[in-house]
Design an enzyme around this catalytic site. Structure first.
Site, PDB file in Angstrom:
ATOM      1  CE  LYS A 191      -2.117   2.958   2.889  1.00  0.00           C
ATOM      2  NZ  LYS A 191      -2.211   4.056   1.935  1.00  0.00           N
ATOM      3  CD  GLU A 265      13.595   1.887   9.555  1.00  0.00           C
ATOM      4  OE1 GLU A 265      14.007   2.937  10.103  1.00  0.00           O
ATOM      5  OE2 GLU A 265      14.062   0.773   9.835  1.00  0.00           O
ATOM      6  CB  CYS A 299      12.801  10.279   7.298  1.00  0.00           C
ATOM      7  SG  CYS A 299      13.898   9.270   6.302  1.00  0.00           S
ATOM      8  CD  GLU A 399       9.396  13.926  11.162  1.00  0.00           C
ATOM      9  OE1 GLU A 399       8.279  13.423  11.405  1.00  0.00           O
ATOM     10  OE2 GLU A 399      10.274  13.341  10.512  1.00  0.00           O
TER      11      GLU A 399
HETATM   12  P1  NAP Z   1       2.155   8.760   7.376  1.00  0.00           P
HETATM   13  O1  NAP Z   1       1.043   9.723   7.368  1.00  0.00           O
HETATM   14  O2  NAP Z   1       2.480   8.077   8.641  1.00  0.00           O
HETATM   15  O3  NAP Z   1       1.817   7.710   6.225  1.00  0.00           O
HETATM   16  C1  NAP Z   1       2.732   6.715   5.800  1.00  0.00           C
HETATM   17  C2  NAP Z   1       1.966   5.567   5.167  1.00  0.00           C
HETATM   18  O4  NAP Z   1       1.248   4.888   6.183  1.00  0.00           O
HETATM   19  C3  NAP Z   1       0.913   5.984   4.142  1.00  0.00           C
HETATM   20  O5  NAP Z   1       0.828   4.980   3.159  1.00  0.00           O
HETATM   21  C4  NAP Z   1      -0.354   6.028   4.974  1.00  0.00           C
HETATM   22  O6  NAP Z   1      -1.516   5.877   4.197  1.00  0.00           O
HETATM   23  C5  NAP Z   1      -0.128   4.821   5.866  1.00  0.00           C
HETATM   24  N1  NAP Z   1      -0.807   4.817   7.152  1.00  0.00           N
HETATM   25  C6  NAP Z   1      -0.976   5.845   8.007  1.00  0.00           C
HETATM   26  N2  NAP Z   1      -1.604   5.420   9.124  1.00  0.00           N
HETATM   27  C7  NAP Z   1      -1.798   4.085   8.984  1.00  0.00           C
HETATM   28  C8  NAP Z   1      -2.419   3.075   9.788  1.00  0.00           C
HETATM   29  N3  NAP Z   1      -2.927   3.345  10.983  1.00  0.00           N
HETATM   30  N4  NAP Z   1      -2.464   1.804   9.315  1.00  0.00           N
HETATM   31  C9  NAP Z   1      -1.934   1.509   8.095  1.00  0.00           C
HETATM   32  N5  NAP Z   1      -1.373   2.432   7.288  1.00  0.00           N
HETATM   33  C10 NAP Z   1      -1.288   3.699   7.727  1.00  0.00           C
HETATM   34  O7  NAP Z   1       3.506   9.452   6.871  1.00  0.00           O
HETATM   35  P2  NAP Z   1       3.733  10.378   5.616  1.00  0.00           P
HETATM   36  O8  NAP Z   1       3.147  11.726   5.861  1.00  0.00           O
HETATM   37  O9  NAP Z   1       3.349   9.654   4.367  1.00  0.00           O
HETATM   38  O10 NAP Z   1       5.323  10.493   5.612  1.00  0.00           O
HETATM   39  C11 NAP Z   1       6.021  11.405   6.395  1.00  0.00           C
HETATM   40  C12 NAP Z   1       6.596  10.725   7.637  1.00  0.00           C
HETATM   41  O11 NAP Z   1       7.345   9.594   7.249  1.00  0.00           O
HETATM   42  C13 NAP Z   1       7.561  11.614   8.409  1.00  0.00           C
HETATM   43  O12 NAP Z   1       7.315  11.477   9.782  1.00  0.00           O
HETATM   44  C14 NAP Z   1       8.933  11.045   8.057  1.00  0.00           C
HETATM   45  O13 NAP Z   1       9.925  11.258   9.028  1.00  0.00           O
HETATM   46  C15 NAP Z   1       8.606   9.599   7.919  1.00  0.00           C
HETATM   47  N6  NAP Z   1       9.596   8.930   7.096  1.00  0.00           N
HETATM   48  C16 NAP Z   1      10.474   8.097   7.710  1.00  0.00           C
HETATM   49  C17 NAP Z   1      11.460   7.469   6.966  1.00  0.00           C
HETATM   50  C18 NAP Z   1      12.447   6.541   7.616  1.00  0.00           C
HETATM   51  O14 NAP Z   1      13.079   5.772   6.916  1.00  0.00           O
HETATM   52  N7  NAP Z   1      12.595   6.578   8.924  1.00  0.00           N
HETATM   53  C19 NAP Z   1      11.533   7.674   5.583  1.00  0.00           C
HETATM   54  C20 NAP Z   1      10.616   8.532   4.984  1.00  0.00           C
HETATM   55  C21 NAP Z   1       9.644   9.150   5.749  1.00  0.00           C
HETATM   56  P3  NAP Z   1      -2.332   7.165   3.624  1.00  0.00           P
HETATM   57  O15 NAP Z   1      -1.394   7.847   2.688  1.00  0.00           O
HETATM   58  O16 NAP Z   1      -3.497   6.560   2.962  1.00  0.00           O
HETATM   59  O17 NAP Z   1      -2.653   8.014   4.823  1.00  0.00           O
END
Ligand code: NAP
Length: 498
Positions: A191, A265, A299, A399
């Site tokens: 997904k 992550e 990130c 963040e």
């Molecule tokens: P996000 O809102 O947490 O979403 C990430 C993914 O998870 C999306 O596909 C989202 O779907 C899905 N998702 C969210 N809640 C979920 C749940 N309860 N159950 C299943 N799936 C769920 O993050 P984002 O805004 O896309 O990305 C930004 C964040 O990612 C930042 O905090 C960044 O630091 C972090 N990040 C971390 C890394 C690393 O390697 N540590 C790398 C890149 C980014 P939807 O899109 O449909 O909401």
């Protein structure tokens, strides 16, 4: 997959036929959801709809889980060389389509075209890397006192794995999760982010076109609230590899069974320390690249700069001058340093943090939403630098995930380390210094999964482990590199007598 055949089609035809509609791929078939599809919007120009995707239902997500479960036994028994050949063919396809996929990526999430193309090519390399590494995964043999017995370990796939990914690296993060999952014999439900699903679709398309059997990789789009529970809490799911926000990662971990392996992550609040012996021009360059190259949406992006008092004024002056000269615009236009923020939600969140920062600290430059020719209709924010930031401030602790840097003055190396470590996160950290003793100490003292010395906080190798400490990761299993295979396998210990 780009010429959708409606094998499982339900629901009404798209109202705007000129916008391509992309379907889920479940059990090797195109699935149109019963729900109304959603639009994938270009953040540089919100009138540009990049594609239309399925807002899949929980029931449709269950179909993906069942398909992956049904495909597992056969895929597990497929030879590793046959699996590797599929990864290699998919990599060839990504290389061949790199220009097209890069343009689509820039349109769907805003990063500069050259960075998007690098990301596609890196994803192809990742597939090839795991095609090789997966073929040399070894067990161990244990000496024992019985001359008629051999004791050894087998590494077996886990079963059905869910891969859930964000929008900021919409093809490379899926590639570094899906490739090790597939080469070790797992079946996958993938997904992508609802905010940038097309790049992930292209990856799935490449793998399917390369010959993956039905049900081995199931691509499904849809809102997290609807699809999420079905692909994380179903009993068939043996593991979840997730990249995204710490909030969402923790939510998933709380919801899943203890028998489901998780690899999370998550977020970061990455520091870069500038020592008083640093090459200041280099320190400024590393700050700008690490903090602003993806409009601050990495990130591992530099978020806090801890600068020694003696060089703080000169460093800050040079940094502000450099940041003021950055070119901001549509990532499709060559030469842009920063693109737009990726979504309206990102824009609101970043502007809210900037407003908080203005109350707490001193804004030296940027911070405003950009309007006018080339900016109207896009989510552009001028890169912001705050000075006089202290540890307690919100902009030093949370963040922001945008083009915002907080400058914090430090008195000594010990002060810098204490402040750098004073965070709930531990993803990436950097130092700029010429002193070998400080380099050595920094690698030991910093609480961070990635440690950079005279390099940006951003960027990581395909062949090296990647992950964070503290609330940035579940640090049991690392992603990337050879160790990235471990998450997707379990160990059996065999005692074989004769
Ligand atoms: P996000 O809102 O947490 O979403 C990430 C993914 O998870 C999306 O596909 C989202 O779907 C899905 N998702 C969210 N809640 C979920 C749940 N309860 N159950 C299943 N799936 C769920 O993050 P984002 O805004 O896309 O990305 C930004 C964040 O990612 C930042 O905090 C960044 O630091 C972090 N990040 C971390 C890394 C690393 O390697 N540590 C790398 C890149 C980014 P939807 O899109 O449909 O909401």
């Amino acid at each position: 997959m780009s010429n959708p055949a409606t094998t499982l089609a339900r629901g009404s035809e798209a109202s705007q036929p000129q916008i391509e509609e992309f379907r889920d791929l479940i059990n090797g078939e195109q699935l149109r959801s019963v729900a109304k599809p959603f639009d994938n919007i270009n953040p540089a120009d919100t009138s540009d709809i990049v594609g239309r995707f399925q807002a899949s239902t929980a029931a449709e997500a269950k179909l993906a889980v069942s398909a992956a479960a049904a495909a597992f036994e056969r895929w597990k028994k497929t030879s590793v060389s046959a699996r590797a050949a599929i990864l290699n063919r998919a990599a060839d396809r990504l290389d061949a389509q790199a220009d097209q996929i890069a343009r689509e990526m820039t349109r769907e999430m805003g990063k500069a075209l050259n960075l998007a193309k690098d990301e596609v090519l890196r994803s192809a390399q990742t597939l090839r890397f795991y095609a090789v590494e997966g073929q040399s995964l070894v067990g161990e043999v244990f000496p024992n006192d019985d001359p008629d017995m051999t004791v050894y370990t087998l590494r077996e796939p886990l079963g059905v794995v869910s891969v859930i990914t964000p929008w900021n690296f919409p093809i490379s993060i899926p590639a570094r999760k899906i490739a090790p999952a597939l080469i070790t014999g797992n079946t996958v439900i993938f997904k992508p982010s609802s905010d940038a699903p097309l790049s992930g679709y292209r990856l799935a398309e490449a793998l399917v076109a390369a010959g993956l059997p039905k049900g081995v990789l199931n691509f499904i789009t849809g809102m997290a609230g609807e699809v999420g529970p079905a692909i994380t809490t179903a009993p068939e799911i043996r593991a979840i590899s997730f990249t995204g926000s710490t909030t969402a990662g923790e939510q998933i971990c709380r919801a899943v069974s203890f028998t489901t392996r998780t690899q999370m992550e998550l977020g970061g609040k990455n520091p870069l320390i500038v020592m008083d012996d640093a090459d200041l021009e280099k320190a400024v360059d590393l700050t700008v690249k690490g903090g602003f190259s993806l409009a601050g949406q990495a990130c591992t992006g530099t978020s806090r700069v801890l600068v020694m008092k003696r060089v703080r004024a000169e460093f800050t002056e040079r940094l502000v001058a450099k940041v003021r000269a950055l070119k901001i615009g549509n990532g499709l236009t060559p030469g842009m340093d920063l693109g737009p923020l990726a979504t309206a939600r990102q824009l609101d969140s970043v502007l809210r943090y900037i407003a908080i920062g203005k109350q707490e600290a001193t804004l030296l430059c940027g911070g405003e939403r950009l309007t006018g020719a080339g900016y109207d209709g896009g989510y552009y924010v001028a890169p912001a630098i705050f000075a006089d930031v202290t540890q307690q401030m919100t902009i030093a602790r949370e963040e922001i995930f945008g083009p915002v840097i907080a400058i914090i003055e430090v008195e000594s190396y010990a002060d810098a380390i204490a402040k750098a470590n004073d965070t709930e996160y531990g993803l990436s950290a950097a130092i700029v210094t010429r002193n070998p003793r400080v380099m050595h100490d920094f690698a030991n003292d910093i609480q961070s999964g990635t440690v950079k010395i005279n390099r940006t906080t951003t960027g990581n190798l395909i062949n090296a482990p990647f992950g964070g400490l503290k609330r940035s990761s579940t640090s049991t299993f690392r992603e990337s590199g050879r160790v990235g295979l471990e998450f997707y396998t379990q160990i059996k210990t065999v005692y074989r007598g004769c």
